[in-house]
Write a protein that holds these residues in place. Structure first.
Motif, PDB file in Angstrom:
ATOM      1  N   ARG A 101       0.799  -1.229   0.000  1.00  0.00           N
ATOM      2  CA  ARG A 101       0.000   0.000   0.000  1.00  0.00           C
ATOM      3  C   ARG A 101       0.834   1.283   0.000  1.00  0.00           C
ATOM      4  O   ARG A 101       0.398   2.296   0.537  1.00  0.00           O
ATOM      5  N   PHE A 102       2.056   1.293  -0.573  1.00  0.00           N
ATOM      6  CA  PHE A 102       2.862   2.491  -0.341  1.00  0.00           C
ATOM      7  C   PHE A 102       2.256   3.742  -0.963  1.00  0.00           C
ATOM      8  O   PHE A 102       2.357   4.827  -0.386  1.00  0.00           O
ATOM      9  N   TRP A 103       1.624   3.637  -2.126  1.00  0.00           N
ATOM     10  CA  TRP A 103       1.013   4.853  -2.677  1.00  0.00           C
ATOM     11  C   TRP A 103      -0.011   5.423  -1.694  1.00  0.00           C
ATOM     12  O   TRP A 103      -0.052   6.639  -1.457  1.00  0.00           O
ATOM     13  N   GLU A 104      -0.826   4.565  -1.133  1.00  0.00           N
ATOM     14  CA  GLU A 104      -1.815   5.015  -0.157  1.00  0.00           C
ATOM     15  C   GLU A 104      -1.115   5.693   1.021  1.00  0.00           C
ATOM     16  O   GLU A 104      -1.550   6.756   1.489  1.00  0.00           O
ATOM     17  N   VAL A 335      -9.906   1.296   3.642  1.00  0.00           N
ATOM     18  CA  VAL A 335      -9.091   2.009   4.619  1.00  0.00           C
ATOM     19  C   VAL A 335      -8.307   1.046   5.507  1.00  0.00           C
ATOM     20  O   VAL A 335      -7.276   1.400   6.065  1.00  0.00           O
ATOM     21  N   TRP A 336      -8.771  -0.216   5.603  1.00  0.00           N
ATOM     22  CA  TRP A 336      -8.151  -1.192   6.492  1.00  0.00           C
ATOM     23  C   TRP A 336      -7.241  -2.156   5.732  1.00  0.00           C
ATOM     24  O   TRP A 336      -7.473  -2.453   4.564  1.00  0.00           O
ATOM     25  N   THR A 337      -6.224  -2.668   6.429  1.00  0.00           N
ATOM     26  CA  THR A 337      -5.504  -3.860   5.984  1.00  0.00           C
ATOM     27  C   THR A 337      -5.607  -4.892   7.103  1.00  0.00           C
ATOM     28  O   THR A 337      -5.713  -4.545   8.282  1.00  0.00           O
ATOM     29  N   SER A 360      -2.606   1.111   6.917  1.00  0.00           N
ATOM     30  CA  SER A 360      -1.305   1.199   6.286  1.00  0.00           C
ATOM     31  C   SER A 360      -0.648   2.503   6.716  1.00  0.00           C
ATOM     32  O   SER A 360      -1.288   3.547   6.770  1.00  0.00           O
ATOM     33  N   GLY A 361       0.621   2.414   7.066  1.00  0.00           N
ATOM     34  CA  GLY A 361       1.335   3.587   7.560  1.00  0.00           C
ATOM     35  C   GLY A 361       1.390   3.669   9.071  1.00  0.00           C
ATOM     36  O   GLY A 361       2.106   4.513   9.605  1.00  0.00           O
ATOM     37  N   LEU A 362       0.674   2.794   9.781  1.00  0.00           N
ATOM     38  CA  LEU A 362       0.612   2.859  11.242  1.00  0.00           C
ATOM     39  C   LEU A 362       0.992   1.504  11.828  1.00  0.00           C
ATOM     40  O   LEU A 362       0.393   0.486  11.486  1.00  0.00           O
TER      41      LEU A 362
END
Length: 879
Positions: A101-104, A335-337, A360-362
């Motif tokens: 998910r890096f773009w997100e 919004v979830w992974t 993603s990101g957290l």
């Protein structure tokens, strides 16, 4: 995103040079996009698309690891990460999130740091100006600095994992989005990930769940043309006598109750203050709130959640069952992974064995379970933000009979393809000034005033609102709990390793923003509830109903409710706890929490269904999953009652009304009566608010269901006569005809062909390029439509917006049922899929199951994970 680039609006040849360049740039975008589509269709662009797909098997060297880490994935791409240390565990979570998910992640950090213009150019300067004013990134950096050493190390390890992935991937190797972005912004390269980038996303979610700023703004606008009693009819109080209160009868909840109700001070909405509020141009604020919302998860009525937990005395397993489905804006990817984080040996040094849903990101798991406890969230719906009307003169504001200096700072917004923009951010003691921002806000208009020898004086006398005061201009300041540095970034890890209800409550005490209803279950048979959050104590008489006077301390917040006084419950006598954004407590509670609860239709329906199932015998996990998909429309009873005696001269309209009379109130996916009922609901509410001078938004269908129910019982109701311009019979008949006309245009004249699922279908829209306005670009990333059941205010909360069509816009973003007697018997589903890569097999592989309400087995134990593993990747340290 509203626009990635501004589409040309003028005839070629008539533009200004700047507009001409912009038009040519967009044309170039379209040509390049068409070429990319053609290459993909011909199979020549497969390499461009697939080169960003993650490596999921074999061995990969990652600089920064201290020992080998195993990443097992199942057929849906859901990862279980097993590591020997916490540093390696969170490092690997960052690496895997970046794989998927890096773009997100990159877009999210540009959003939260107010740097969207660096990606997309001048079209986002207004949004960046607003978000830079709020200062989410600065606050995130403060929160990171305040973390314990242990928690700080988790964020640092996570960032190191993301950056290890970035070391080996760039451009289209990161994702297809970067290839598309390069058509417009060819020089862009992602910068390294920072721990504060992770924490700032919590501010975005807090914004999404902040509750009533829109209501406060909308009421201020409507107060300009509606009488006070009309405004009260549009915003009726919570129906305590009809719908559940979470802790109304629970002894544990009563422990926090003080004597008596909140005493109401003198009403502050005097004529003079109303005049001042009217002088503020609030329409641009309302518009920008919507724009920012659409960039996160599309704030709307559907934003909320359902959760409920049932004790073992009522279940087939003899142990608790816990269900949860957070309602957020429809997004692609979701919004979830989904993920599991496991220490190879669970110990004090490495205490994690936790699974569930993450952002993603957290780092960490936001909702889910570990080996000891399970938990779920719903939005607390408490009012934690107020707009304060300030009297200002340049960079000074009037407060407690003196001029004070605002805090100011200069911000520079970098713009791709354009010049830098300088922004001056001003703050009073209440918070940042959110009115008068260049670009998206119109300047504050002069308020009514009188000239005196002393200068301009606001016409408010002593004893009214704060007394006489000097006045030059008015401005709006935002007081919001999330603009204070908090401890939520640490609370996540405390939840992840909680071992019992005491640990759970300790974690909850740190979960200050956004405030959430937290429910709990454990294998020992205990269930519980805690309402945490940084909850303001308002001055007597202040309820955040309209913007608040800012020039006197008598209107300020008086502190925050101590955690020990916040509502909680443990093993209630009823044997279950239901939260669905309904009222938490009744008016006996010592503190004011909100006037803007959800109206309780979902909560009432869940309680009704649970009690039916409990009465019929033990409740199973399948029963809870079935409740997730209940489609009872909140307005069904009032709507059918309104039309019980209505007839039509037109045969087609009468056939539609006859069909309505057969309706069971369920918004089922293939229901013809539901299709007509919802279209009728659109036209009935539209006619109810017509005939007035100003715009009355119909943004809350649950509220309008309550309004209709109350007004049907009022023979003198002007809402059912369009302000007296029609008779009640004319209004009802006119809406029935309007609905028939629209539905026949959409789905034909044969009622047997009408279908709610197709009318209410969801098109999954990519969070950035999906609304670019450039069809070839959108075609790369968007998917659907998918037929969808449910509706607004429904347990199966697939929300749609009155006045904007019937398509689904807010959703149950995930659904889960946790069986604490056997973690491997738990089930879950995500809206879209695990992958953020367009054309990846896991991009939308869960959508069909989501639409049908199908939940999938949730493997947790080492044996279950091994049995479902389809791919294994070993991350190994660099030599």
């Amino acid at each position: 995103m509203t626009q990635v680039a501004d589409a040309p609006q003028t005839i070629p040849g008539s533009e200004t040079p700047k507009k001409k360049r912009r038009a040519l740039r967009v044309i170039g975008w379209i040509v390049a996009a068409l070429l990319l589509i053609a290459l993909i269709a011909a199979g020549l662009g497969v390499w461009t698309v697939q080169r960003s797909f993650p490596t999921v098997s074999g061995t990969v060297t990652a600089t920064g690891l201290t020992s080998e880490v195993t990443v097992q994935r199942d057929e849906r791409g859901i990862a279980t990460i097993t590591a020997d240390s916490t540093d390696d565990l969170f490092f690997s979570q960052g690496y895997v999130h970046a794989q998927d998910r890096f773009w997100e992640m990159d877009f999210r950090r540009h959003l939260t740091s107010a740097r969207l213009s660096e990606l997309f150019g001048e079209s986002q300067v207004g949004t960046d100006s607003f978000l830079r004013t709020l200062g989410w990134q600065r606050i995130a950096e403060e929160e990171f600095a305040a973390l314990s050493d242990e928690a700080r190390s988790y964020y640092e390890a996570y960032a190191a994992g993301v950056n290890a992935y970035l070391d080996d991937h760039s451009g289209s190797k990161l994702s297809l989005e970067y290839a598309v972005l390069g058509l417009q912004n060819s020089g862009y390269e992602p910068e390294p990930w920072k721990p504060a980038d992770s924490i700032a996303w919590l501010k975005a979610m807090a914004w999404d769940l902040r509750t009533n700023i829109e209501d406060e703004t909308a009421r201020a606008l409507q107060a300009q043309f509606l009488e006070a009693d009309e405004l009260a009819e549009l915003y009726p109080g919570y129906p305590f006598e009809e719908h559940p209160v979470i802790l109304a009868d629970d002894p544990a909840g009563k422990r926090v109750v003080a004597v008596g109700k909140l005493e109401q001070g003198a009403a502050f909405v005097q004529d003079q203050f109303t005049d001042l509020v009217e002088s503020l141009n609030l329409e641009p604020l309302e518009e920008l709130l919507g724009k920012v919302d659409s960039l996160i998860t599309q704030q709307g009525e559907g934003i909320g959640s359902n959760s409920w937990v049932v004790s073992g005395e009522h279940t087939t397993t003899g142990a608790p069952l816990l269900a949860n489905d957070p309602h957020l804006g429809a997004a692609l990817p979701s919004v979830w992974t989904q993920m599991q984080l496991r220490c190879s040996t669970v110990s004090e040094e490495c205490p994690f064995d936790v699974a569930g849903f993450s952002f993603s990101g957290l780092p960490g798991i936001v909702i889910g379970h570990n080996q000891n406890v399970a938990w779920g969230f719903t939005n607390l719906t408490t009012d934690v933000a107020d707009l304060f009307v300030e009297s200002v003169d340049g960079d000074k504001y009037w407060y407690d009979n003196e001029w004070r200096d605002m805090t100011t700072r200069e911000e520079t917004i970098k713009v791709a393809g354009g010049d830098d923009v300088t922004l001056t951010v001003r703050e009073t003691g209440h918070g940042p000034i959110v009115s008068g921002l260049t670009g998206d806000f119109t300047a504050i208009a002069d308020a009514p005033h009188a000239e005196t020898p002393e200068g301009k004086i606001l016409p408010v006398g002593p004893g009214d609102i704060g007394g006489t005061m000097p006045y030059t201009d008015a401005a709006l300041a935002l007081r919001w709990t999330a603009l204070d540095a908090g401890s939520t970034p640490e609370a996540i890890f405390m939840l992840n390793r909680a071992e019992n209800f005491t640990d759970f409550r300790e974690a909850a005490s740190k979960f200050d923003v956004p405030g959430q209803n937290l429910i709990y279950a454990d294998p020992e048979g205990n269930i519980g509830y805690q309402a945490p959050g940084k909850l303001p104590i308002r001055a007597a008489g202040q309820e955040g109903y309209l913007p608040t006077p800012g020039w006197s301390s008598e209107y300020d917040w008086q502190g925050f409710i101590p955690f020990e006084e916040q509502p909680w419950s443990y093993n209630p006598k009823s044997g279950y706890i239901v939260t669905a954004n309904n009222a938490i407590v009744n008016d006996d509670y010592a503190h004011f929490l909100s006037r803007d609860w959800d109206y309780g239709y979902r909560a009432a329906r869940i309680v009704e269904l649970l009690e039916e199932k409990i009465a019929a015998g033990p409740v199973s996990a399948a029963d809870l999953a079935e409740i997730h998909m209940d489609n009872q429309m909140p307005a069904a009873e009032a709507l059918t009652a309104a039309y019980a005696g209505v007839t039509a001269d037109d045969n087609g309209v009468q056939a539609a009304l006859d069909l309505l009379a057969t309706w069971d109130g369920q918004n089922s996916i293939d229901s013809a009566p539901a299709a007509y009922a919802n279209v009728l609901w659109e036209h009935l509410t539209k006619r109810m608010v017509s005939g007035r001078d100003g715009d009355i938004p119909r943004d809350d269908q649950s509220r309008f269901a309550r309004v209709l129910s109350l007004q049907l019982a009022n023979p003198e109701s002007e809402w059912l006569t369009a302000g007296g311009t029609e008779t009640r019979e004319e209004l009802l008949s006119g809406a029935a005809s309007d609905a028939y006309e629209e539905l026949t245009k959409l789905q034909g004249t044969n009622p047997e062909k009408w279908n709610w699922g197709k009318l209410h279908a969801i098109t999954l829209t990519h969070g950035t390029f999906g609304e670019s306005g450039i069809a070839p670009i959108e075609a790369l990333f968007n998917r659907g439509p998918y037929d969808t059941s449910g509706g607004s205010g429904v347990v199966n909360a697939t929300g749609w917006a009155l006045g904007e069509g019937y398509q689904t816009s807010t959703v149950p973003s995930m659904r889960m049922v946790i069986d604490v007697s056997d973690w491997d018997a738990s089930t879950w589903q995500n809206l879209t899929g695990q992958s953020g890569h367009a054309f990846h097999k896991n991009y939308t592989d869960q959508v069909a199951g989501w639409a049908a309400g199908e939940q999938y087995a949730w493997a947790y134990s080492a044996q279950a994970v091994e049995a479902t593993t389809t791919d294994t990747l070993t991350l190994t340290p660099a030599a």
